[in-house]
Design a protein around this motif. Sequence first.
Motif, PDB file in Angstrom:
ATOM      1  N   TYR A  61      41.130  26.801   8.641  1.00 18.95           N
ATOM      2  CA  TYR A  61      42.575  26.774   8.405  1.00 18.95           C
ATOM      3  C   TYR A  61      42.881  26.340   6.970  1.00 18.95           C
ATOM      4  O   TYR A  61      43.755  26.900   6.325  1.00 18.95           O
ATOM      5  CB  TYR A  61      43.263  25.831   9.396  1.00 18.95           C
ATOM      6  CG  TYR A  61      43.775  26.501  10.642  1.00 18.95           C
ATOM      7  CD1 TYR A  61      45.123  26.585  10.902  1.00 18.95           C
ATOM      8  CD2 TYR A  61      42.908  27.046  11.571  1.00 18.95           C
ATOM      9  CE1 TYR A  61      45.611  27.191  12.048  1.00 18.95           C
ATOM     10  CE2 TYR A  61      43.369  27.659  12.717  1.00 18.95           C
ATOM     11  CZ  TYR A  61      44.720  27.724  12.950  1.00 18.95           C
ATOM     12  OH  TYR A  61      45.194  28.331  14.082  1.00 18.95           O
ATOM     13  N   ALA A  70      48.056  24.244   6.668  1.00 21.03           N
ATOM     14  CA  ALA A  70      47.097  23.921   7.729  1.00 21.03           C
ATOM     15  C   ALA A  70      47.543  22.681   8.495  1.00 21.03           C
ATOM     16  O   ALA A  70      47.364  22.600   9.710  1.00 21.03           O
ATOM     17  CB  ALA A  70      45.710  23.718   7.136  1.00 21.03           C
ATOM     18  N   ALA A  77      45.606  24.925  15.945  1.00 18.91           N
ATOM     19  CA  ALA A  77      44.178  24.700  15.687  1.00 18.91           C
ATOM     20  C   ALA A  77      43.544  23.942  16.845  1.00 18.91           C
ATOM     21  O   ALA A  77      42.422  24.263  17.270  1.00 18.91           O
ATOM     22  CB  ALA A  77      43.985  23.934  14.384  1.00 18.91           C
TER      23      ALA A  77
END
Length: 129
Positions: A61, A70, A77
């Motif tokens: 990411y 990110a 994630a």
Amino acid sequence: MSLRVFQVGVFTFTLLAFGAWLGVVLTIDPTLAGMPGRILFFSSLFAFLLGIIMEGVISLYKRGLGEERAARHLGAAFRQTILLTIFVFLNLFLLYRGIWAWWLVLLFLAFILLLEFTARTLKQEKNSI
């Protein structure tokens, strides 16, 4: 929370999980421990895999989106990390049980992808309302 602080926390968790897994591997005889020994082994392995895969997903990411974006996508994630960890763990468990087959891997992969696409669709619908 900054991405760096999150990464330090994940790294610490991974080290602790590795220590737990290594402790189980080195101290418990699976033939004598029975089911509790197997549960300890597989749960510590799952935690260790979760930490390793989380580190990999976060670094991907960061490389793809940059550190700031990110940090905003940590929820996605984490969801993808859980799904990947379940996929890897199920494959290792099937190998342990002696029932691993390529078509089961494809079936699990299709199920994991279905869960991910469903989560993305639900998130998009929630954001459009």
